[in-house]
Write a protein that holds these residues in place. Structure first.
Motif, PDB file in Angstrom:
ATOM      1  N   SER A   1       0.801  -1.215   0.000  1.00 28.17           N
ATOM      2  CA  SER A   1       0.000   0.000   0.000  1.00 28.17           C
ATOM      3  C   SER A   1       0.842   1.276   0.000  1.00 28.17           C
TER       4      SER A   1
ATOM      5  N   ALA B   1       0.759   4.159  -2.785  1.00 28.24           N
ATOM      6  CA  ALA B   1       0.432   5.562  -2.507  1.00 28.24           C
ATOM      7  C   ALA B   1       1.342   6.496  -3.289  1.00 28.24           C
ATOM      8  N   GLU B   2       2.618   6.157  -3.351  1.00 27.60           N
ATOM      9  CA  GLU B   2       3.565   6.986  -4.103  1.00 27.60           C
ATOM     10  C   GLU B   2       3.256   6.941  -5.595  1.00 27.60           C
TER      11      GLU B   2
ATOM     12  N   TYR C   1      -5.650   1.508  -6.314  1.00 28.09           N
ATOM     13  CA  TYR C   1      -5.183   0.416  -5.452  1.00 28.09           C
ATOM     14  C   TYR C   1      -6.372  -0.275  -4.808  1.00 28.09           C
TER      15      TYR C   1
ATOM     16  N   GLY D   1       3.319   8.443   2.927  1.00 28.07           N
ATOM     17  CA  GLY D   1       2.196   7.911   2.168  1.00 28.07           C
ATOM     18  C   GLY D   1       1.621   6.628   2.738  1.00 28.07           C
ATOM     19  N   TYR D   2       2.203   6.118   3.826  1.00 32.36           N
ATOM     20  CA  TYR D   2       1.696   4.917   4.468  1.00 32.36           C
ATOM     21  C   TYR D   2       0.642   5.296   5.505  1.00 32.36           C
TER      22      TYR D   2
ATOM     23  N   VAL E   1      -7.742  11.804   2.508  1.00 30.55           N
ATOM     24  CA  VAL E   1      -6.740  10.785   2.848  1.00 30.55           C
ATOM     25  C   VAL E   1      -7.304   9.825   3.888  1.00 30.55           C
TER      26      VAL E   1
ATOM     27  N   ASP F   1      -9.963   7.447   2.607  1.00 34.94           N
ATOM     28  CA  ASP F   1      -9.624   6.696   1.401  1.00 34.94           C
ATOM     29  C   ASP F   1      -9.544   5.202   1.730  1.00 34.94           C
TER      30      ASP F   1
ATOM     31  N   PHE G   1      -6.416   2.859   1.320  1.00 37.32           N
ATOM     32  CA  PHE G   1      -5.327   2.800   2.297  1.00 37.32           C
ATOM     33  C   PHE G   1      -5.799   2.687   3.739  1.00 37.32           C
TER      34      PHE G   1
END
Length: 357
Positions: free
Chosen positions: A238, A242-243, A253, A300-301, A316, A319, A322
């Motif tokens: 994940s 994200a990157e 994703y 981004g994690y 975020v 989402d 993630f």
């Protein structure tokens, strides 16, 4: 001249004694340069550099930062004891392995401030009951990333979808025996921690049937290829996803609802730690919501810090790519330390699969 020489000698002796006294006072008060150091062993590009600077300014500690590229490499270096790392950030199963090898110091809960900021579901995991040795840092999943220029929404939602003939020579896989074997185990209806020779053989056979669809098995390069649109589908983590999504609006994703890996990277204190006070200061610093949120934005994690989540942009924190829904979370498995025998079995079967490509 003789009297002047004696006088000068006395001055030198007094100066030396004063110097020793100052050094002793500095050392006693924690101002000695060596005592104001914190040595961190972490994955590459796994903390916002601005946070290191902020920590140094706030605390006066000087951070020495070294990186590793695999849990196994980290384990070997700490086991050898060449460097006295104060902080390390291994993954779940490796924390269990390090504890068994007596490589970790138990944490003093009285010296940790902010553990209550962590979501309860991310505490007291099987690899570290009661968080005796570790504090959550980041968490994430293993899933599928796809490019909507080549893949329709809903066309790839499950592991089994990857075996469709239309994806011949179009799939990229992350180079990780545990993850790719785990994917095949779930697709076959088994646990990602299976120690059954029959189940592992079945999963390996299923993986070998996937070989015609596999374009490449790669490591960090997978990000570059997917961002450039050189493959329509990939299996990765994940955080890496994200990157990729941040650099290509056509990428999406998904975590298969039937099951996948839930992984944790946690902060630990190796047994060789010298600067324990600095280590606790760093742990507490990273548990502060504003710092955890800043780190999550940079890396981004997903952050396990619930108060930090509240500081993230709504897009975020809501989402589901993630931060999956509760139903998906129920089917996620944390990797267990399988022991050297079964790790070798997984590696051998994965190597057999890679020979097909």
């Amino acid at each position: 001249m003789k009297r002047f020489g004696i006088f000068a000698a006395i001055i030198l002796i007094v100066s030396a004694l004063l110097g020793l006294g100052v050094h002793a006072l500095n050392k006693a008060s924690g101002q000695d340069n060596a005592s104001k150091t914190l040595t961190i062993f972490n994955w590459g590009d796994y903390i916002d550099p601005a946070l290191i600077t902020k920590f140094e300014k706030e605390t006066g500690y000087q951070v020495k930062y070294e990186t590793f590229d695999s849990n196994e490499a980290m384990f070997t270096k700490i086991q050898q004891g060449g460097t006295a790392y104060d902080i390390a950030i291994p993954s779940d199963y490796m924390i269990e392995k390090m504890h068994k090898a007596s490589l970790l110091l138990p944490l003093d809960p009285k010296k940790i401030k902010g553990l209550q900021n962590i979501e309860p579901q991310f505490l007291n995991q099987s690899f570290d009951p009661n968080n005796r040795y570790s504090v959550p840092y980041f968490w994430g999943t293993l899933g599928i990333i796809y490019n909507d220029q080549y893949v329709k929404a809903g066309e790839i939602d499950h592991w089994s979808d990857l075996w469709a003939p239309k994806w011949q020579n179009k799939l990229m896989l992350v180079d990780s025996a545990r993850d790719i074997m785990g994917m095949a185990l779930v697709e076959s209806g088994y646990s990602m921690n299976s120690k059954s020779p029959q189940q592992l053989r079945q999963a390996a056979d299923q993986l070998n049937r996937l070989a015609p669809n596999v374009k490449a098995v790669v490591a960090d390069e997978i990000k570059m290829y997917m961002i450039a649109g050189e493959a329509p589908v990939a299996v990765t983590w994940s955080g890496e996803a994200a990157e990729m999504l941040a650099n290509n609006d056509h990428l999406h994703y998904v975590v298969p609802s039937e099951g996948s890996n839930l992984w944790f990277d946690n902060i630990v204190m190796p047994k060789t730690a010298v600067h324990k006070k600095a280590a606790y200061a760093f742990i507490n610093f990273m548990l502060r919501p504003e710092n955890a949120a800043q780190n999550a934005q940079y890396i981004g994690y997903a952050t396990p810090n619930k108060k930090a989540q509240a500081l993230l942009p709504k897009a975020v924190r809501e989402d589901k790519q993630f931060y999956p829904d509760s139903q998906t979370m129920k089917n996620l498995e944390v990797y267990q330390d399988l022991g050297p025998k079964w790790v070798e079995v997984y590696n051998d079967l994965f190597l057999e699969f890679k020979m097909h490509n």
